[in-house]
Write a protein that holds these residues in place. Structure first.
Motif, short mmCIF file in Angstrom:
data_model
loop_
_atom_site.label_atom_id
_atom_site.label_comp_id
_atom_site.label_asym_id
_atom_site.label_seq_id
_atom_site.Cartn_x
_atom_site.Cartn_y
_atom_site.Cartn_z
N ILE A 108 12.46 8.61 16.71
CA ILE A 108 11.86 9.94 16.86
C ILE A 108 11.29 10.48 15.55
O ILE A 108 11.88 10.33 14.49
N SER A 109 10.12 11.13 15.66
CA SER A 109 9.57 11.94 14.57
C SER A 109 9.88 13.38 14.96
O SER A 109 9.30 13.92 15.90
N VAL A 119 19.68 5.19 17.54
CA VAL A 119 18.75 6.27 17.20
C VAL A 119 18.29 6.16 15.75
O VAL A 119 19.12 6.09 14.84
N ILE A 120 16.98 6.14 15.58
CA ILE A 120 16.43 6.27 14.23
C ILE A 120 15.42 7.41 14.23
O ILE A 120 14.87 7.77 15.28
N SER A 121 15.20 8.01 13.07
CA SER A 121 14.06 8.91 12.93
C SER A 121 13.06 8.24 12.00
O SER A 121 13.42 7.36 11.21
N TRP A 122 11.83 8.62 12.14
CA TRP A 122 10.76 8.06 11.30
C TRP A 122 9.73 9.16 11.11
O TRP A 122 9.66 10.09 11.92
N ASP A 123 8.96 9.11 10.06
CA ASP A 123 7.95 10.13 9.77
C ASP A 123 8.62 11.46 9.42
O ASP A 123 8.61 11.87 8.28
N SER A 124 9.18 12.15 10.41
CA SER A 124 9.83 13.44 10.18
C SER A 124 11.29 13.32 10.61
O SER A 124 11.58 13.08 11.78
N GLY A 125 12.19 13.50 9.66
CA GLY A 125 13.58 13.06 9.85
C GLY A 125 14.49 14.00 10.63
O GLY A 125 14.24 15.19 10.79
N VAL A 126 15.58 13.39 11.09
CA VAL A 126 16.70 14.11 11.70
C VAL A 126 17.82 14.04 10.66
O VAL A 126 17.94 13.06 9.92
N GLN A 141 20.86 6.98 12.88
CA GLN A 141 21.47 5.90 12.09
C GLN A 141 20.63 5.53 10.86
O GLN A 141 21.17 5.14 9.84
N ILE A 142 19.30 5.61 11.04
CA ILE A 142 18.38 5.28 9.94
C ILE A 142 17.26 6.32 9.95
O ILE A 142 16.88 6.81 11.03
N HIS A 143 16.74 6.65 8.77
CA HIS A 143 15.48 7.41 8.73
C HIS A 143 14.46 6.63 7.90
O HIS A 143 14.76 6.20 6.79
N LEU A 144 13.26 6.48 8.46
CA LEU A 144 12.18 5.81 7.75
C LEU A 144 11.14 6.82 7.29
O LEU A 144 10.43 7.41 8.12
N ASN A 145 11.08 7.05 5.98
CA ASN A 145 10.02 7.88 5.41
C ASN A 145 8.77 7.03 5.27
O ASN A 145 8.86 5.83 4.98
N PRO A 146 7.59 7.65 5.42
CA PRO A 146 6.37 6.86 5.18
C PRO A 146 6.30 6.40 3.73
O PRO A 146 5.97 5.26 3.44
N ASP A 163 21.53 5.91 -0.02
CA ASP A 163 22.87 6.39 0.36
C ASP A 163 22.87 7.36 1.53
O ASP A 163 23.94 7.77 2.00
N THR A 164 21.69 7.75 2.01
CA THR A 164 21.65 8.54 3.26
C THR A 164 21.08 7.70 4.41
O THR A 164 20.65 8.24 5.42
N ASN A 165 21.10 6.40 4.23
CA ASN A 165 20.52 5.48 5.22
C ASN A 165 19.04 5.74 5.46
O ASN A 165 18.54 5.57 6.58
N SER A 166 18.36 6.19 4.42
CA SER A 166 16.91 6.41 4.51
C SER A 166 16.19 5.34 3.70
O SER A 166 16.75 4.79 2.74
N ALA A 167 14.95 5.09 4.09
CA ALA A 167 14.12 4.14 3.33
C ALA A 167 12.69 4.65 3.36
O ALA A 167 12.34 5.52 4.15
N ALA A 168 11.85 4.12 2.46
CA ALA A 168 10.45 4.51 2.43
C ALA A 168 9.58 3.27 2.60
O ALA A 168 9.92 2.20 2.10
#
Ligand code: RAM
Length: 329
Positions: free
Chosen positions: A89-90, A111-118, A124-129, A305-310
C-alpha cells in the motif's frame, strides 16, 4: 476467487481492476494506491504487472477514487475478505491505516507499504522511492538553482496527512537554513492529489504572495495543476514551477517555460520492486533490520532499523532530456 463477490464488495468505494497476468502459483498481491486515476500510480502498476508476470503471481491494482485514509480502509477491508496473500500500500496517512493493516496481518496477509509509508506497527517493510533527505533537499534545490538572488517560494503538497510528502517537506525545511539561506518558504498548502483542489490552492498562493518566485509541488498531480495556472495567468518567467513530475504529463510545461526543471524516480521500477518485496514475504522471507531482498532487475535493497529501504536516487528532467523520458513514463 469469486469475481462477482469481489466486484460487488468494492463497487461503492473503488474500481477494481483485476490483473491480466495469469497467476501460476495462485498468489494474489494487492497493489493499493492513494487514489485511482493518477498517472504516477498507473505507471507503478505497469511495473507491478511486469513483476507479476516474471514471478508467476497475480497483482490486483486497486485504490479509492479520492486520496483519503478512510476510503483506503474500506479497500483494505475488502481485500481481507478476499483473503489476498499480500497487500502493498501507498498510504494516505501513516497512522489511520494501522489497525486495519494489523487485522490483515493477524489473518496471515503480508503487508508492506511503498511510496507513502505506514507506521512500523502496521506493516512489515516500507519501500521508499529514494532517501527521504535527498528528496527533501532536491525539491528545494530545484527552485534554488533558478533563483540566484533567492526569494519567496511556496509548497503545494498532496494530502495534508500523506506520509511521503510530509517527510520530504520536513527534510526540505531542515535543509533551507544551512544550504539555501536566501530561499524564503512562505507557505505550504495541500491540494490532496486532486486537480481541482490543487488548481484552487495554486491560485490562492499566487494571489496571497505577490512576490512569489517559485511553486514547489512534490506531487505529480499538484505540479501539473500549478504549471497550468502559471501558464493560464501569463506568469511564465515570473513564477517557476518545480517539484516531482511525471515526464509524460509534464513535458508541455518544460516546453512552454512554466518550469525549468523537475525530478522523479522511475515509477515503473517502484511498482515492480514493491511486488518483489511483497512476494518475498509470501514466500517466507523474514523482514528484519539488516535483511537484504532482491528487487529483480532493479537490484537489491537492505532494510534499515525500521525495516525501511530506498530504491534509487531521483533523476532530474529539463529541456535536454524530458522528451526522451516522456515516452517511458
Ligand atoms: C503523487 C503521489 C505519490 C508521489 C508522487 C511524486 O503522484 O502523491 O505518492 O510519490 O506524486
Amino acid at each position: 476467487m469469486n469475481l462477482f463477490k469481489l466486484l460487488a464488495a468494492t463497487a461503492t468505494v473503488a474500481v477494481m481492476i483485476a490483473a491480466p497476468a495469469a497467476a501460476q502459483d495462485g498468489t494474489r498481491i494487492a497493489l493499493v494506491v492513494k487514489s485511482l486515476g493518477n498517472g504516477f500510480f498507473d505507471a507503478a502498476n505497469k511495473g507491478a504487472q511486469e513483476a507479476a508476470e516474471e514471478l508467476g503471481v497475480e497483482v490486483i491494482y486497486t485504490g479509492p477514487t479520492a486520496a483519503t485514509a478512510e476510503a483506503q480502509i474500506e479497500v483494505v477491508n475488502t481485500l481481507i475478505a478476499q483473503q489476498v496473500d499480500a497487500i502493498a500500500i501507498s498510504a494516505n496517512d501513516p497512522d489511520a491505516l494501522v489497525p486495519v493493516l494489523q487485522r490483515a496481518q493477524e489473518r496471515g496477509i503480508k503487508v508492506i507499504s511503498w511510496d507513502s509509508g505506514v507506521a512500523p506497527e502496521g506493516r512489515q517493510i516500507h519501500l521508499n522511492p529514494s532517501d527521504v533527505n535527498l528528496i527533501g533537499e532536491t525539491i528545494i534545490k530545484l527552485a534554488a538553482d533558478y533563483l540566484p538572488e533567492g526569494g519567496d517560494v511556496a509548497i503545494l503538497s498532496a494530502a495534508s496527512t500523506a506520509t511521503n510528502q510530509n517527510a520530504w517537506i520536513e527534510a526540505a525545511k531542515a535543509a533551507i537554513p544551512e544550504k539555501f539561506p536566501n530561499i524564503n518558504l512562505v507557505a505550504t498548502v495541500y491540494g490532496d492529489d486532486d486537480s481541482v483542489k490543487s488548481t484552487e490552492e495554486a491560485r490562492g498562493l499566487i494571489s496571497a504572495y505577490p512576490d512569489l518566485k517559485a511553486i514547489i509541488a512534490p506531487t505529480t498531480v499538484g505540479v501539473v495543476a500549478a504549471a497550468q495556472v502559471v501558464t493560464d495567468q501569463d506568469l511564465i518567467g515570473k513564477i517557476n514551477v518545480t517539484g516531482l513530475a511525471l515526464p509524460s504529463e509534464f513535458k508541455q510545461f518544460i516546453d512552454n517555460g512554466a518550469s525549468q526543471a523537475v525530478a522523479l524516480w522511475n515509477p515503473i521500477d517502484l511498482g515492480y520492486s514493491a511486488v518483489f518485496l511483497a512476494n518475498a514475504l509470501v514466500e517466507g522471507e523474514e523482514a528484519a533490520p539488516g535483511a537484504s531482498f532482491s528487487i529483480g532487475r532493479v537490484g537489491e535493497v537492505t532494510l534499515d532499523d525500521t525495516n525501511s529501504a530506498a530504491m534509487a536516487a531521483p533523476f532530474q528532467f529539463d529541456a535536454s532530456n524530458i522528451e526522451e523520458f516522456s515516452k517511458i513514463y
